[in-house]
Design an enzyme around this catalytic site. Structure first.
Site, short mmCIF file in Angstrom:
data_model
loop_
_atom_site.label_atom_id
_atom_site.label_comp_id
_atom_site.label_asym_id
_atom_site.label_seq_id
_atom_site.Cartn_x
_atom_site.Cartn_y
_atom_site.Cartn_z
N TYR A 169 0.82 -1.22 0.00
CA TYR A 169 0.00 0.00 0.00
C TYR A 169 0.86 1.27 0.00
O TYR A 169 0.32 2.37 -0.02
CB TYR A 169 -0.93 0.01 1.21
N LYS A 239 3.54 -15.44 3.79
CA LYS A 239 4.18 -16.39 2.88
C LYS A 239 5.69 -16.15 2.97
O LYS A 239 6.33 -15.68 2.05
CB LYS A 239 3.62 -16.23 1.46
N ASP A 288 -2.07 -19.09 2.89
CA ASP A 288 -3.10 -19.89 2.20
C ASP A 288 -3.66 -20.97 3.12
O ASP A 288 -4.85 -21.29 3.06
CB ASP A 288 -2.60 -20.46 0.87
N ASP A 312 -5.98 -7.84 4.86
CA ASP A 312 -7.13 -7.42 4.05
C ASP A 312 -7.92 -8.65 3.60
O ASP A 312 -9.13 -8.74 3.77
CB ASP A 312 -6.57 -6.65 2.83
#
Ligand code: NAD
Length: 426
Positions: A169, A239, A288, A312
């Site tokens: 961001y 990750k 994930d 998010d």
């Protein structure tokens, strides 16, 4: 359905009113807060449905505070402007006066604010985030009886801590085909050893910064929350196997925080450890995996600590499990400063009809009460909202949700729904 104005407030009148009653919350040098019995709390009504859900939230919060403390504690609500109303009345979408008032008051609450599409219009939400350094976006997701897409929503009770100032961001991006992208590509290949196959000539590049300082202050906030609220299973996600310098580092920094004197004997990091009273267990989970686990075994986690982008995704997935963002509160929290807000947007398609669901903002109001230490009053709001679901009454979206499940429900207006909640506060 009828739209109702806020009652028992100091509305904006040419400027934000400085009431004779009440006092500002005090921010101590160590960033803790001191809350008077009559704290002045500024509110931003918000655009679109903001004008409807804000009075509803105030009605419910006032009823809970009154029921809990009689007259001994009370919120002094003062309207400050931002968004469309600020532009119309003060010629500025985020007046300096609003920033100053929020700063003086330390804690506030806001409805949704739209960002008009077009050049030169800054996002008020990100301006507020920067002005107060709200580095953690906190979103508790729990089920209270509303219609949901999953059969066992009672298993969902998780608080997502999303880092709010780092990550992709940052807005440092180089579009494919530009001189900037070409320059950065050449630098990466010629000077930094990047492989050409990963950076073909038409590449576009987004930069993902992640800092130790920003990560650690966020992790400390999440761990303190878990310890103070008896939340045992805390996951730090990412990750890290792919993005070692950013998400991998984030995870490592989180485990370093766990070794700090404040946490060393309270935060267990051994995968086999069983936390006792007053302890939490910190685990590392690949993002994930977390997304799958939230659906398949949502009761596995109490707190999820996430980077900005992963947070998010995770907070929206968690919200969807219990019926969508309309049922989820949120808080932007920095060093003492906090601004609570609804998670949905301005919903212009239904604005002015008196049918908007006020729960996200109302539960944000309850979250704010918890933040200022008025937990009993917050609890009364949660119990009363649950009762409205048991009694199958709600705004049209809630009633429609029940009908989809073959359950009859009564649809009422935004303000009537607030009154239904307030009636059930015990
Ligand atoms: P939205 O949340 O405003 O609307 C999406 C859909 O959900 C619409 O059909 C709307 O009617 C419905 N909906 C939303 N809130 C509802 C409620 N409380 N009760 C019943 N139905 C509800 O999302 P959008 O259309 O993507 O965004 C509109 C504007 O809101 C944009 O300008 C966006 O930038 C802004 N926004 C602001 C915030 C914020 O201030 N925190 C958050 C998200 C979006």
């Amino acid at each position: 359905m009828e739209v109702v104005r806020a009652e028992n407030v100091y509305p904006w009148e040419g400027k934000a009113q400085k009431p004779k009653e009440g006092e500002f919350i005090k921010l101590n040098p160590d960033k803790t807060i001191e809350v008077p019995d009559k704290p002045i709390i500024p509110y931003i009504e918000g655009d679109g449905i903001g004008a409807e859900i804000t009075p509803a939230m105030i009605h419910v919060v006032n009823a809970a505070v009154e029921k809990t403390y009689g007259g001994s504690k009370r919120i002094i609500w003062v309207e400050v402007l931002a968004g469309d109303k600020a532009e119309e009345k003060a010629g500025d979408r985020l007046p300096q006066e609003t920033l100053e008032f929020l700063k003086e008051a330390v804690v506030g609450i806001k409805g949704p604010l739209g960002t008009p599409v077009g050049k030169g219009v800054r996002s008020i939400n990100s301006a507020l985030r920067r002005a107060f350094d709200f580095y953690s976006a906190v979103r508790p997701v729990y089920w209270m009886g509303q219609p949901t897409p999953i059969p066992d929503p009672q298993r969902v009770d998780v608080v997502v801590f999303r880092e709010n100032t780092d990550d992709v961001y940052a807005g440092v991006e180089f579009f494919s085909g530009t001189d900037e992208a070409k320059k950065v590509r050449e630098f990466l290949i010629k000077e930094m050893g990047a492989k050409e196959e990963g950076f073909p000539e038409d590449v576009g590049i987004t930069v993902k910064p992640m800092s130790e300082f920003k990560t650690k202050r966020h992790v400390r906030k999440a761990l303190r929350y878990a310890l103070e609220n008896g939340r045992k299973n805390v996951a730090v996600i990412g990750k890290g196997n792919i993005m070692k310098a950013t998400e991998g580092a984030f995870i490592n920094w989180a485990f370093e925080v766990a070794q700090e004197p404040e946490f060393a004997d309270k935060v267990l990091t051994d995968p086999e450890a069983q936390p006792n009273e007053g302890q939490v267990k910190l685990s590392k989970v690949i993002t994930d995996q977390m997304l799958m686990q939230l659906v398949l075994k949502p009761d596995a986690w109490d707190v999820v600590i996430a980077q900005n982008l992963n947070g998010d995704y995770v907070s929206d997935l968690a919200a969807a499990l219990i019926g969508g963002p309309g049922f989820v509160p949120s808080g932007n929290i920095g060093d003492g400063y906090a601004l609570f807000e609804s998670t949905h947007g301005t919903a212009w398609d239904i604005a002015g009809k008196g049918i908007a669901n006020p729960l996200s903002l109302t539960l944000s109001g309850a979250m704010m009460l918890e933040y200022i230490g008025w937990r009993e009053a917050a609890q009364k709001i949660y119990e009363a909202v649950k009762k409205t679901f048991e009694d199958k009454v709600g705004t049209p979206d809630i009633a429609a949700g029940f009908k989809k499940l073959g359950i009859e429900a009564k649809a009422v207006s935004t303000y009537e729904y607030a009154q239904e909640i307030a009636k059930r506060i015990q």
